[in-house]
Design an enzyme around this catalytic site. Sequence first.
Site, mmCIF file in Angstrom:
data_model
loop_
_atom_site.group_PDB
_atom_site.id
_atom_site.type_symbol
_atom_site.label_atom_id
_atom_site.label_comp_id
_atom_site.label_asym_id
_atom_site.label_seq_id
_atom_site.Cartn_x
_atom_site.Cartn_y
_atom_site.Cartn_z
ATOM 1 N N SER A 15 8.809 4.387 -7.437
ATOM 2 C CA SER A 15 8.433 4.070 -5.875
ATOM 3 C C SER A 15 8.943 2.543 -5.520
ATOM 4 O O SER A 15 9.107 1.774 -6.491
ATOM 5 C CB SER A 15 7.120 4.006 -5.692
ATOM 6 N N CYS A 16 8.841 2.243 -4.425
ATOM 7 C CA CYS A 16 9.302 1.098 -3.941
ATOM 8 C C CYS A 16 8.724 -0.149 -4.736
ATOM 9 O O CYS A 16 7.489 -0.079 -4.826
ATOM 10 C CB CYS A 16 9.223 0.875 -2.350
#
Length: 77
Positions: A15-16
């Site tokens: 994820s980011c």
Amino acid sequence: MKITPDIELDLTGLSCPMPLLKAKLALNGMEKEQILKVIATDSASERDFHIFVKQTDNEILEFKKDNQVYSYWIRKG
């Protein structure tokens, strides 16, 4: 058009900001004009990668979104 990447990164499940950070690291080690293919599942990557190429000399040659899989072919500038 079939684009053959020099390097392919499978960043599914990350994820980011990890997909963009890992792509930047890979691009840093590549030669100009080489192509990096990135496969990600983080929806924020779509925004992140498009902003990233606008701020750098890199270029997204192709972008595909298939269900929740985002694929980018990025040419190093």
